[in-house]
Design a protein around this motif. Structure first.
Motif, PDB file in Angstrom:
ATOM      1  N   ASP A  20       0.830  -1.210   0.000  1.00 29.94           N
ATOM      2  CA  ASP A  20       0.000   0.000   0.000  1.00 29.94           C
ATOM      3  C   ASP A  20       0.865   1.262   0.000  1.00 29.94           C
ATOM      4  O   ASP A  20       0.568   2.223  -0.714  1.00 29.94           O
ATOM      5  N   ASN A  23       2.276   1.888  -3.349  1.00 31.42           N
ATOM      6  CA  ASN A  23       1.270   2.391  -4.284  1.00 31.42           C
ATOM      7  C   ASN A  23       0.943   3.864  -4.092  1.00 31.42           C
ATOM      8  O   ASN A  23       0.372   4.483  -4.991  1.00 31.42           O
ATOM      9  N   VAL A  24       1.313   4.436  -2.947  1.00 33.19           N
ATOM     10  CA  VAL A  24       1.182   5.888  -2.763  1.00 33.19           C
ATOM     11  C   VAL A  24       2.567   6.539  -2.762  1.00 33.19           C
ATOM     12  O   VAL A  24       2.704   7.719  -2.459  1.00 33.19           O
ATOM     13  N   ARG A  25       3.588   5.725  -3.074  1.00 33.73           N
ATOM     14  CA  ARG A  25       4.958   6.186  -3.228  1.00 33.73           C
ATOM     15  C   ARG A  25       5.491   6.896  -1.981  1.00 33.73           C
ATOM     16  O   ARG A  25       6.135   7.926  -2.053  1.00 33.73           O
ATOM     17  N   ASP A  26       5.234   6.306  -0.821  1.00 36.88           N
ATOM     18  CA  ASP A  26       5.643   6.886   0.458  1.00 36.88           C
ATOM     19  C   ASP A  26       6.753   6.032   1.079  1.00 36.88           C
ATOM     20  O   ASP A  26       6.485   5.091   1.831  1.00 36.88           O
ATOM     21  N   HIS A  67       2.415   1.183  -9.761  1.00 34.36           N
ATOM     22  CA  HIS A  67       1.336   0.496  -9.048  1.00 34.36           C
ATOM     23  C   HIS A  67       1.714  -0.978  -8.950  1.00 34.36           C
ATOM     24  O   HIS A  67       2.092  -1.595  -9.939  1.00 34.36           O
TER      25      HIS A  67
END
Length: 147
Positions: A20, A23-26, A67
């Motif tokens: 996850d 997928n938010v590139r954090d 993604h």
């Protein structure tokens, strides 16, 4: 042999949270799930946690819309194995390759060892040959010969 299904589920949840965060590139969120002494094992040998974050940042800069889709996740003992599909657009420099604007999709297999809710080891194998073929750097016929 007793299998602690709660622990297996907790380990899979850690991996799910890592995906996850990808997928938010954090990257900082991802690193919350890594042990400070985590080791990534790849084709170039072992990489300490201190270097993994930078490597991930470089990949995100090259493929900012990355993604990751989880195809399958299996847990046993302290290990979680994953079969993933990575999709992205090559929008930034990657391996000294200028952005091509091409959409890419490739398989990624991984295994993570989790202790105390933290990843202590990670092994990953990406279908790099297919990725390079999609970027136009390898002849597609070569890829067919290695399938």
């Amino acid at each position: 042999m007793h299998v602690d299904t709660d622990q297996l589920a907790a380990n899979k949840a850690v991996v799910g949270k890592l995906v996850d965060a990808w997928n938010v590139r954090d990257v900082s969120q991802m690193m919350q799930y890594w042990s400070p002494d985590m080791v990534h094992h790849g084709r170039d040998g072992a990489m300490p946690a201190s270097e993994v974050g930078g490597e991930m940042q470089r990949f995100i800069a090259a493929f900012p819309d990355i993604h990751i889709h989880v195809e399958e996740m299996i847990a046993e003992r302290d290990l979680v194995s994953t079969r993933l599909t990575v999709s992205a657009t090559h929008s930034g420099p990657y391996l000294n390759i200028e952005p091509t604007g091409r959409a890419v999709r490739c398989a990624l297999m991984g295994q993570l060892r989790i202790v105390g809710g933290k990843v202590v080891e990670h092994w990953g194998v990406a279908d790099t040959v297919h990725l390079l073929e999609q970027l136009g750097l390898i002849d597609g016929e070569l890829l067919e010969a290695t399938a």
